[in-house]
Structure formats: structure tokens, C-alpha cells
Design a protein around this motif. Structure first.
Motif, PDB file in Angstrom:
ATOM      1  N   ASN A 134      28.293  33.166 -84.961  1.00  0.00           N
ATOM      2  CA  ASN A 134      29.125  33.832 -83.956  1.00  0.00           C
ATOM      3  C   ASN A 134      30.048  32.842 -83.260  1.00  0.00           C
ATOM      4  O   ASN A 134      31.211  33.146 -82.972  1.00  0.00           O
ATOM      5  CB  ASN A 134      28.251  34.542 -82.924  1.00  0.00           C
ATOM      6  CG  ASN A 134      27.761  35.889 -83.419  1.00  0.00           C
ATOM      7  OD1 ASN A 134      28.462  36.584 -84.149  1.00  0.00           O
ATOM      8  ND2 ASN A 134      26.555  36.255 -83.046  1.00  0.00           N
ATOM      9  N   LEU A 135      29.526  31.655 -82.977  1.00  0.00           N
ATOM     10  CA  LEU A 135      30.339  30.627 -82.306  1.00  0.00           C
ATOM     11  C   LEU A 135      31.551  30.228 -83.138  1.00  0.00           C
ATOM     12  O   LEU A 135      32.632  29.987 -82.605  1.00  0.00           O
ATOM     13  CB  LEU A 135      29.488  29.384 -82.014  1.00  0.00           C
ATOM     14  CG  LEU A 135      28.560  29.434 -80.807  1.00  0.00           C
ATOM     15  CD1 LEU A 135      27.685  28.200 -80.768  1.00  0.00           C
ATOM     16  CD2 LEU A 135      29.377  29.523 -79.514  1.00  0.00           C
ATOM     17  N   LEU A 474      23.115  21.027 -85.503  1.00  0.00           N
ATOM     18  CA  LEU A 474      24.449  21.020 -86.108  1.00  0.00           C
ATOM     19  C   LEU A 474      25.509  21.351 -85.069  1.00  0.00           C
ATOM     20  O   LEU A 474      26.558  20.683 -84.996  1.00  0.00           O
ATOM     21  CB  LEU A 474      24.498  22.016 -87.264  1.00  0.00           C
ATOM     22  CG  LEU A 474      25.845  22.130 -87.998  1.00  0.00           C
ATOM     23  CD1 LEU A 474      26.297  20.773 -88.537  1.00  0.00           C
ATOM     24  CD2 LEU A 474      25.754  23.151 -89.127  1.00  0.00           C
ATOM     25  N   GLU A 475      25.244  22.357 -84.260  1.00  0.00           N
ATOM     26  CA  GLU A 475      26.211  22.713 -83.206  1.00  0.00           C
ATOM     27  C   GLU A 475      26.394  21.562 -82.230  1.00  0.00           C
ATOM     28  O   GLU A 475      27.518  21.297 -81.773  1.00  0.00           O
ATOM     29  CB  GLU A 475      25.729  23.974 -82.467  1.00  0.00           C
ATOM     30  CG  GLU A 475      26.677  24.508 -81.416  1.00  0.00           C
ATOM     31  CD  GLU A 475      26.708  23.664 -80.149  1.00  0.00           C
ATOM     32  OE1 GLU A 475      27.816  23.425 -79.614  1.00  0.00           O
ATOM     33  OE2 GLU A 475      25.622  23.225 -79.709  1.00  0.00           O
ATOM     34  N   ASP A 481      29.783  24.704 -78.464  1.00  0.00           N
ATOM     35  CA  ASP A 481      29.151  25.698 -77.588  1.00  0.00           C
ATOM     36  C   ASP A 481      29.550  25.507 -76.125  1.00  0.00           C
ATOM     37  O   ASP A 481      28.867  24.836 -75.351  1.00  0.00           O
ATOM     38  CB  ASP A 481      27.626  25.609 -77.746  1.00  0.00           C
ATOM     39  CG  ASP A 481      26.910  26.765 -77.062  1.00  0.00           C
ATOM     40  OD1 ASP A 481      27.593  27.656 -76.535  1.00  0.00           O
ATOM     41  OD2 ASP A 481      25.670  26.771 -77.078  1.00  0.00           O
ATOM     42  N   LYS A 482      30.644  26.125 -75.721  1.00  0.00           N
ATOM     43  CA  LYS A 482      31.109  26.011 -74.335  1.00  0.00           C
ATOM     44  C   LYS A 482      30.229  26.794 -73.367  1.00  0.00           C
ATOM     45  O   LYS A 482      30.153  26.467 -72.187  1.00  0.00           O
ATOM     46  CB  LYS A 482      32.551  26.500 -74.239  1.00  0.00           C
ATOM     47  CG  LYS A 482      33.543  25.655 -75.039  1.00  0.00           C
ATOM     48  CD  LYS A 482      34.946  26.220 -74.940  1.00  0.00           C
ATOM     49  CE  LYS A 482      35.927  25.399 -75.776  1.00  0.00           C
ATOM     50  NZ  LYS A 482      37.300  25.954 -75.726  1.00  0.00           N
ATOM     51  N   ASP A 483      29.560  27.846 -73.878  1.00  0.00           N
ATOM     52  CA  ASP A 483      28.740  28.697 -73.013  1.00  0.00           C
ATOM     53  C   ASP A 483      27.256  28.350 -73.082  1.00  0.00           C
ATOM     54  O   ASP A 483      26.417  29.094 -72.560  1.00  0.00           O
ATOM     55  CB  ASP A 483      28.931  30.170 -73.399  1.00  0.00           C
ATOM     56  CG  ASP A 483      30.372  30.620 -73.240  1.00  0.00           C
ATOM     57  OD1 ASP A 483      31.006  30.178 -72.263  1.00  0.00           O
ATOM     58  OD2 ASP A 483      30.850  31.391 -74.092  1.00  0.00           O
ATOM     59  N   ASP A 484      26.913  27.239 -73.721  1.00  0.00           N
ATOM     60  CA  ASP A 484      25.517  26.787 -73.839  1.00  0.00           C
ATOM     61  C   ASP A 484      24.613  27.811 -74.532  1.00  0.00           C
ATOM     62  O   ASP A 484      23.407  27.852 -74.306  1.00  0.00           O
ATOM     63  CB  ASP A 484      24.934  26.455 -72.455  1.00  0.00           C
ATOM     64  CG  ASP A 484      25.600  25.237 -71.838  1.00  0.00           C
ATOM     65  OD1 ASP A 484      26.226  24.469 -72.588  1.00  0.00           O
ATOM     66  OD2 ASP A 484      25.496  25.058 -70.615  1.00  0.00           O
TER      67      ASP A 484
END
Length: 676
Positions: A134-135, A474-475, A481-484
Motif C-alpha cells: 500500500n505504501l 525493507l521499508e 513510511d511518513k505515517d509510521d
């Protein structure tokens, strides 16, 4: 939960995608440097597990600490097609993947594909990696390769494919039990035991199958039909029920919408010819009709997945269900159609999955059908492929085509698994996976209307990761991931999912390890209001008027040509459990025929033969199986023969999907057999 952990006992659920969904207590030695997990003790108070495991995985500690279990990451050092790798660190593997992902992201985010299924059927194991996809706005697979055709066939009638509480099997009113296309003793041992209990209380058992199964031997009536001719048997039965006045007209008038000419379509002008096609004796078929009339409103059907593993499989399951509809055998004690119970918990399960996949944000992934993985990869749109909870180079059809596709030089493939397998032979990188017992998860078994949990124990193999932990790492190095969203630990996802359950369910999960959606005596749809627009059953116009692939093909069959079936072996589940069942791998060297067929081919038992069709060819040892119908060949699915000249039975299966549910039409193929 804390008190129980002090005693080194945790609730756990068997993660394998099978009928059982066994719930057990897992015993751990927390202080051991390795081999913390000691053994599992199946719950006696669970009405389906009933205190015993099946023979497939009753020694799961041997699998968990098997010497062949992967303990580090592996990087390919040879050509694709072999498990030729060198050990590398997890960090180095992640950096290699990072380069490939960043390159693909610049090209097109949807060129990164995640392919998964139910090798571990835990909801968190399956769906939490979708947070990563999704990211990046990537692509993921959807759908399945198993029972979807039958589910769609039933859904077209009832607005759902789940209509019956499986514990109706213990209801004293279930006086006639029909087992249609299901080898319970090999694939559903817990239901097999319940059927045996029903036999002790004098319930009559009818088995309909192309194979003489263990239960067929002791059944009151065994109808050994030709494969793919189930719908013709249904036509004969419905025709005879109409003629004898056994149809429940009041039920039909009040609860069913259908064209009146469906009765005419069941009318047979040439009964002798149809019975010849079915392959069973007229006497047995008419006895079946008599029993259905005698035990109207006291008959329960158990449908297996074999009949729907055909191009017209969904239509076949729908046709079989018509018998119960015509007799009014629904919504009453001891009646119904047992197939898959997943739809009973669909809304609550969807709520859990939405949180697991998205953290309650909207999904941004593109989806493709899992069964079409080969054709999608052939487009060369995809540059990075992640595979987890799935062994496609064993499970998908038309293997020769898929294997060639996976050899594409510009396709970078990462596989997450506990062991080397057929799919890792085509991986660029292999990541060592944690076992299900080593992670927190929630389960929604497809055969039992329930939820259950696994409370993860310690993993002493420091490099092994859950699917979610891998994508977290990996992320982290990609920094997307700006929204954690990916920073939530897997245990927290588990705990937050528990909070989404109603209080009673949450309490039962924590105190008992499971929660049943129904009481054992509950009767779903007792009011006969089904989830359709008008709450009635809707029978499509052509539900009995179709010709199957097998029926058409039978006209052209040559003397050395056989319809191929590929069931699971009693001691294996698809392509899993090989490391702990090695003594049975010899069975995958064989192609099985009936003794009469072997004699007519002028071949001998144990002889090496050529097996071939337009999809592939291989050498097997010929062996007899007395339980098989003539004209039928059997090769067990899941593992390659030890003869390295060929991989597994799916080199012979077609890419064409089942037409209603887009699952695999594995049984719609013929093979030829000749002397080597």
C-alpha cells in the motif's frame, strides 16, 4: 495471558490451510538456548479438534527444528532452476533488494508484485505485508486456487456459500449423510471421526466418488461414478424425485425462485444412455433416490473440493446443491450442505483484514488473480517479485510455462520460506522465515465457523523473520513510511485486532484459544431467509443444462488416455511437510491406474512408463490402485518425483481456470501412458 506464559504454555492454532484448524496448547522451555518449543497438546474441549492431531503434522517440533530449516539469507550463485546459493547476511540481502525496489519504483510502482496464498493461513501472516505494498502503490495477488469455484456456485443460489453449521453432523436428526467427492479419512480426519460417530448411532452413509475411499468400504451405499459426470447423476436424481412426488413443493413455492422449465430440463429421454455415462449401476442410483425420499428433511450433504477442480466445477457444485433444495433440506435440524464456512464470519474477518492490511487507511494496491500469475509475469510489466506463504512452482498449473517465465533475466525474485523448495529454485534471494508458532496471529478456519489464535513463542534463530518483520526492515531502509504505518510491531497488530472483536469473542480467544461463531446445536437460516435481495434461493436458468469438459472429451478418448486427478497425499498438505514425512516421498514417483487398465495396456506393475500430454512429459513408475475407477489416473500433488527428469504433477495441468470462481481447473486434463 501473562499467567499462562509463566507456565510456558501458550495457545496456538495449526496454520496449515486444511479442514482442521486444530487448536492446541504449545509447551515451551523459555530458558533453553535452542529448541524452546517442546510439544503441542491438542485441546480436548474443542468440538472439532477433540484432543487429537492429524497424521500430517502431529510432530510439529520436528519441523520447527529440522536440520534443513533455513537459518540465514541466501543469494543465487548459479542459473535459475536449481537451489544453488551462497549464504549472506540479512542486511546485505536487504540492501540488494533496496537497489532493485528503488529502480522499479522509478519505472512504475505497480511493477513490484507480491504473490501470496495460505501456506500460513494466519491473517496477520498473510495480510500484514500489504501495508508495504500500500505504501508503494504496488501490485498484489488476490483470489485463490482451491475451492473458489464451488463457493461461487453456491453463492449464486443462496447469496452465500456458507449455509450450514458443520456440527449438524452430530444432530440425531441427521439420519442420512451423503459424502460427495470427499476422501475424509485422508483430508478431513476430524470430520471423518464425526461421521464414524454418526454411524454408531445408526445414521446411514452414502458415498459418491470415482475412488473407493476408506469410508466407501463401510458405507451403506457407494456410488462409484465417472469423474466429471456428477451433474448427470443430479439430473437423474431430480428427475426421479419429481416422478415419485418426493419434491418439497411447499418449500419451493415459498422460498425458491426458479424457472418452471428446470423440471423439464431434468427430464431425461434416454435414461439408459445417461446412466452409462455416469458409470454407476441403475440399481444403486434408484436406491439412492429411495433413501432421499425416505429421509427427506433428515439428510445432510458433505461436499468435497474434488468435484469443483474442473473447468465447470462451480456449476457441478451448484447442481449437487439442487438436490437439497428440491427436497427442502435446509434450515432444519440435521440437514444442509457442508462445504466452506468462511462466509459466516466474512464481515468480522473483513474488519480485521482492513486493519491488518492498511491500519484503517485506504488500500492503494493494484490486484491480479493469483491463478493468472504466469500470464501476468509473461507481460514483463513486473521487475520485482516477492513470494511468501506460497510455493507457486509446485501449486500453480502448467508448470513448464511458469518455470520458463520465472527465468526472465530482468525479473528479480525474493522468496520468504522456512525451507528450500521448488519455488526457491527460481529466486534471486531467499529470506529465512519464522515458523507460525514463533509469531502472534489470528486464524479464521474455512471449515469450522470459528476464530482462534496463536500466542507467539521465542525464536532462537536470530536471522529468521516473519513476513511482516521482513517488510518492516525493507521499508526502514527505503524510508517510505511518513505515517509510521510499518512501525507497529506484529504483537501490537495482534492485540489491536483482539480489540476489534466483541468482548465475548475476545474473552474466549484469550481464555480458551478459540471462539465458535455458533453453538453446536445452532441452525443457521432456520427462518429460511437467505442473504439475497428477496431472501429467497435463486436457481439460475441453466443450472442443469450444461455439458462438462470431461463429458465432451470422453467422446474422443483413446485407449491409452486417462483423465488425471492429483489429490493431496494422506501425510502431506500440498507441497508442505516434506522434511518430516520423507519416508512417504516414494509415493510421488508413481502414476496409479486401476488393475484392469494396466492389464489392458499390456503393462506391468512397477514398470517405468512415459506419461505425457500437450503440456509436458515425464517418466513414472506404474502402480496399481484398486480403488480407482477405470479410465482414471492418479498422481499425488505437492512434491516432485525423486526422478529429477520432471518436477511435479502440475506439468500436466492446464492454465485454463475454473469458469465461475477463477480457481484452478486441475482435474480437467488427460494424460497418455506408454511403455518406456
Amino acid at each position: 495471558m501473562n499467567k499462562r506464559n509463566e507456565h510456558r504454555v501458550r495457545f496456538a492454532t495449526c496454520p496449515k490451510d486444511c479442514y482442521g484448524g486444530c487448536v492446541f496448547e504449545a509447551y515451551w522451555d523459555e530458558e533453553a538456548e535452542e529448541k524452546n518449543f517442546l510439544y503441542g497438546k491438542p485441546l480436548r474441549d474443542h468440538p472439532f479438534t477433540k484432543g487429537f492431531f492429524c497424521s500430517k503434522l502431529n510432530k510439529r517440533e520436528k519441523l520447527l527444528y529440522h536440520p534443513k530449516r533455513l537459518r540465514s539469507a541466501f543469494h543465487r550463485k548459479g542459473d535459475k532452476g536449481t537451489n544453488n546459493f551462497k549464504n549472506i547476511s540479512i542486511d546485505k540481502a536487504l540492501n540488494l533488494i533496496k537497489e532493485k525496489v528503488e529502480s522499479a519504483l522509478k519505472l512504475n510502482t505497480t511493477s513490484i508484485l507480491g504473490a501470496f496464498y495460505a501456506g500460513n493461513s494466519g491473517l496477520i501472516s498473510q495480510h500484514s505485508p500489504l501495508r508495504f505494498f500500500n505504501l508503494i502503490n504496488g501490485t498484489v495477488t488476490r483470489g485463490g486456487i482451491c475451492n473458489e469455484g464451488g463457493c461461487e456456485g453456491l453463492h449464486s443460489l443462496f447469496g452465500t456459500y456458507s449455509t450450514t453449521n458443520p456440527f449438524q453432523i452430530v444432530n440425531p436428526n441427521a439420519k442420512l449423510i451423503v459424502i460427495w467427492g470427499s476422501n475424509l479419512s485422508a483430508n478431513n480426519i476430524h470430520m471423518y471421526r464425526l461421521v464414524r460417530d454418526a454411524m454408531k448411532r445408526n445414521a446411514l452413509i452414502i458415498v459418491i466418488d470415482p475412488r473407493k475411499t476408506r469410508l466407501a468400504i463401510d458405507a451403506d451405499l457407494f456410488i462409484k461414478i465417472n469423474p466429471g459426470m456428477d451433474h448427470l447423476l443430479v439430473k437423474v436424481i431430480i428427475n426421479e424425485l419429481f416422478k415419485s412426488g418426493q419434491i418439497d413443493k411447499q418449500f419451493l413455492e415459498k422460498h425458491v425462485e426458479f424457472e418452471t422449465n428446470i423440471i423439464k430440463k431434468a427430464h431425461l429421454t434416454d435414461l439408459k444412455r445417461i446412466i452409462l455415462k455416469i458409470g454407476a449401476s441403475k440399481k444403486k442410483i434408484m436406491r439412492f433416490v429411495e433413501l432421499l425420499g425416505e429421509y427427506k428433511h433428515q439428510t445432510l450433504f458433505i461436499l468435497g473440493y474434488g468435484p469443483q477442480k474442473r473447468i465447470h466445477g462451480g456449476k457441478i457444485i451448484r447442481a449437487i446443491a439442487l438436490i437439497q433444495i428440491m427436497l427442502g433440506n435446509l434450515g432444519k435440524r440435521g440437514t444442509g450442505i457442508i462445504y466452506s464456512q468462511s462466509d459466516f464470519k466474512r464481515l468480522l474477518k473483513r474488519k480485521l483484514i482492513n486493519y491488518i492490511e492498511n491500519g484503517l487507511t485506504s488500500s492503494k494496491t493494484k490486484e491480479i488473480e493469483l491463478i493468472n500469475l504466469d500470464s501476468e509475469l509473461k507481460t514483463k510489466k513486473y521487475k520485482v517479485l516477492f513470494i511468501y506463504n506460497f510455493n507457486p512452482v509446485s501449486s500453480l498449473p502448467n508448470q513448464n510455462s511458469l518455470r520458463n517465465t520465472l527465468k526472465q533475466k530482468d525479473l528479480f525474485t525474493v522468496v520468504i520460506d522456512m525451507f528450500f523448495n521448488e519455488t526457491t529454485k527460481y529466486a534471486d534471494l531467499v529470506i529465512p522465515a519464522k515458523f507460525s508458532l514463533e509469531q502472534y496471529d489470528i486464524f479464521a478456519p474455512f471449515f469450522i465457523p470459528s476464530f482462534s489464535i496463536t500466542e507467539g513463542g521465542p525464536c532462537t534463530l536470530k536471522n529468521c523473520l516473519t513476513n511482516y518483520e521482513f517488510f518492516q526492515k525493507l521499508e526502514a531502509i527505503l524510508g517510505l513510511d511518513k505515517d509510521d504505518l510499518m512501525k507497529e510491531p506484529q504483537k501490537d497488530i495482534f492485540l489491536n485486532c483482539l480489540r476489534l472483536f466483541p468482548k465475548k469473542i475476545k474473552k474466549n480467544l484469550l481464555n480458551n484459544g478459540y471462539h465458535l461463531i455458533f453453538e453446536e446445536k445452532s441452525i443457521p437460516f432456520e427462518d429460511l431467509k437467505f442473504p439475497t435481495k428477496d431472501h429467497k434461493i435463486h436457481i439460475p436458468p441453466h443450472s442443469l443444462n450444461f455439458e462438462t469438459f470431461e463429458e465432451k472429451r470422453k467422446k474422443k478418448v483413446q485407449n491409452n488416455e486417462f483423465l488425471l486427478i492429483s489429490p493431496s497425499h494422506k501425510f502431506f498438505l500440498h507441497s508442505q511437510l516434506g522434511p518430516i514425512q520423507e519416508s512417504h516421498l516414494i509415493d510421488f514417483d508413481n502414476v496409479y491406474l486401476s488393475p484392469k487398465d494396466i492389464k489392458e495396456l499390456h503393462l506391468k506393475n512397477g514398470e517405468t512408463v512415459n506419461v505425457y500430454n500437450k503440456y509436458g512429459s515425464a517418466k513414472y513408475e506404474l502402480n496399481e490402485m484398486k480403488s480407482l475407477k477405470q479410465g482414471l489416473a492418479l498422481i499425488y500433488k505437492g512434491f516432485p518425483s525423486r526422478n529429477l527428469n520432471h518436477p511435479n504433477v502440475n506439468i500436466f495441468t492446464p492454465s485454463q481456470e475454473e469458469e465461475l470462481g477463477h480457481s484452478g481447473a486441475y482435474y480437467s486434463t488427460f494424460i497418455k501412458i506408454s511403455q518406456d
